[in-house]
Design an enzyme around this catalytic site. Sequence first.
Site, PDB file in Angstrom:
ATOM      1  N   LYS B  98      10.567  23.549  74.398  1.00  0.00           N
ATOM      2  CA  LYS B  98      10.771  24.765  73.603  1.00  0.00           C
ATOM      3  C   LYS B  98      12.110  24.799  72.876  1.00  0.00           C
ATOM      4  CE  LYS B  98       7.549  27.744  76.084  1.00  0.00           C
ATOM      5  NZ  LYS B  98       6.702  28.095  74.927  1.00  0.00           N
ATOM      6  N   GLU B 120       9.516  37.147  72.631  1.00  0.00           N
ATOM      7  CA  GLU B 120       8.704  37.524  73.777  1.00  0.00           C
ATOM      8  C   GLU B 120       8.779  36.377  74.773  1.00  0.00           C
ATOM      9  OE1 GLU B 120       7.488  35.983  71.179  1.00  0.00           O
ATOM     10  OE2 GLU B 120       6.507  34.323  72.208  1.00  0.00           O
ATOM     11  N   SER B 391       5.836  18.568  79.481  1.00  0.00           N
ATOM     12  CA  SER B 391       6.493  19.498  78.554  1.00  0.00           C
ATOM     13  C   SER B 391       7.675  20.238  79.157  1.00  0.00           C
ATOM     14  CB  SER B 391       5.473  20.504  78.036  1.00  0.00           C
ATOM     15  OG  SER B 391       4.833  21.145  79.122  1.00  0.00           O
TER      16      SER B 391
END
Lengths: 267, 412
Positions: B98, B120, B391
């Site tokens: 991310k 969010e 990930s």
Amino acid sequence: MSRIGVAFDKARADGRALLVGCMPAGFPTVEGSIAAMTAMVEAGVDVIEVEIPYSDPVMDGPVIQRASDIALAGGVRTADTMRIIEAVAATGAPVVTMTYWNPVERYGVDVFARDLASAGGTGLVTPDLIPDEADEWLAASDAHGLDRTFLISPSSTDARLAMTVRHCRGFVYATAVMGVTGARARTSDAAPTLVSRARAVTDLPVGVGLGVGTGAQAGTVAGYADGVIVGSALIRCLLDAPTEAEGLAALRTLSAELAEGVRNPTR
Amino acid sequence: MSADALAPVAGPQPDSAGHFGRFGGRFVPEALVAALDELDGAWRTAMADESFRAEFGALLRDYAGTPSLLYEARRFSAKVGARVLLKREDLNHTGAHKVRNVLGQALLTKRMGKTRVIAETGAGQHGVATATAAALFDLECVVYMGEVDTERQALNVARMRMLGATVVPVTNGSRTLKDAMNEAMRDWVANVDETHYLIGTAAGPHPFPAMVRDFVRGIGDEARQQCLDLTGGLPDAVTACVGGGSNALGIFHAFVGDQAVRLYGFEAGGDGVATGRHAASITGGSAGVLHGTRTFVLQDADGQTLESHSISAGLDYPGVGPEHAWLHDTGRASYLPVTDDEAMAAFELLCRTEGIIPAIESAHALAGTVALAPKLAAELGREPTIVVNLSGRGDKDVHTAGDYFGILDKER
């Protein structure tokens, strides 16, 4: 001309604005919402806007969210909304429907339009459907003779504003503030500018919503707009009251105050 | 490699209005259209700007620590019956893929002259990544997080606050990720002039799905080259977990044109898709509109969004990015559910064979790979090579996993 267009014309001839009162279908119950909307009409609300409750109402503030949650928790279905529209239309007041797009798409756009028309609804206000994505709705509303109200915003460019109102029928909905629904202490300074920008490109009546909660505010908005749209303040009458009877009484009182307001435009 | 993270490559693109086939687009209040247009313009201009690409590449290299390794997991491979190569996004700064997305969007925020970002978050990983980028770029940061999640992920709430962000618990609706997203949208409508909504996945209205995909697609660009260097060829399959789907798109994109490479997205099957308690939007949902885009959605007969369920907070979302919906429609990628139990078995297997604690999200990709390996081996008649996007790392999940395996001391 649509029924709502006739109502706007008549109000214009009387030198006043039209009062549009919004209430979620099925709040607090199906029968309770019919009683509330009928009381609003009896107390002077000209047009009822029935909002289809939706699980993810991104344009709505806390009051409408709570009311929608209560309606959904009570099990209201889209089919119940059609029945509510039919009952309220029987009072003679024009009934417009506000809905987020997914419930319509799930129902089937053309079937939804057909059922809405046969229930006596005049058309749809679509807070999260812009004309760019509305091909199916444009076709269905044409096929079933329904009005289309898309939103315009203070942030809309001139080109978008012109494009949006070109796709509207019945009336245009001007969102007075950059924000979600909910009564505010002051209405917006941006609203009069937005209304005059819309008037420059359309003859359709322009309604203003977001933030109106008192008779005085209704009078202010009536000074520059064709319609005054009120939701959260009316809904709060029911949310805050200890009993349903007291809620309906408060709803009648506020409806009458707002109806007085739109008859005394502040210019 | 990082310096070229945004270099143009051939690959599937949406139309100019952000439609991926019948999916995508913009289902938003008119009030947001100007901001989305501004973002679209800023993104396209930046993508064509060498200096932006160089700045982004330098940040990815010097700050985020990419390119991430492609690691051959030999002991895990032996258990699975495939040559498994792990794309180690868990080693990036902040512990997941991310960071690539938030650095890209934070740079764009600066270019647009905005001073505030909102986000969010579900598990808190995207919130932490956003708070990190906000600290680095001196931006005000507000993170919306469902009240249920703030309780489940108290440590991440503290991390965000340490980084200077304001965390707002969302108390309406189901009080989870989807409601946090609603609340962020409401904030954005009201404060759009100075605020950028830093969406955490390749979902939402155009241009977010394509833009986020572009910021994370370095994962696949790197992995493809690393696989060629390591094995002398392309993998037989590439696998990833899919919630909103940014890590999967990030690794898929470079391989979409390689028809021999199979692409698998593993959705959160929760207690099993048949139980209704899951977050598998493609496998168990239907086409609809949610959070500004048309995609696969978990919804009831009236189009009301259903609550999703997954042991992995990061996959616990009732929608999916529209590009995945399209890759599913076209058949280019396959989407299969992985249950909580399957994911946790793979979680444990990686811990014990490789000494790597994966994020529970990534454990779904591992579990899917475990199931896929024998089928692929049978079909190909040889040991398959599979690139798995690892990930994120599992530090944040230690409590959940400890509970699941019953290894926490009762008195603490």
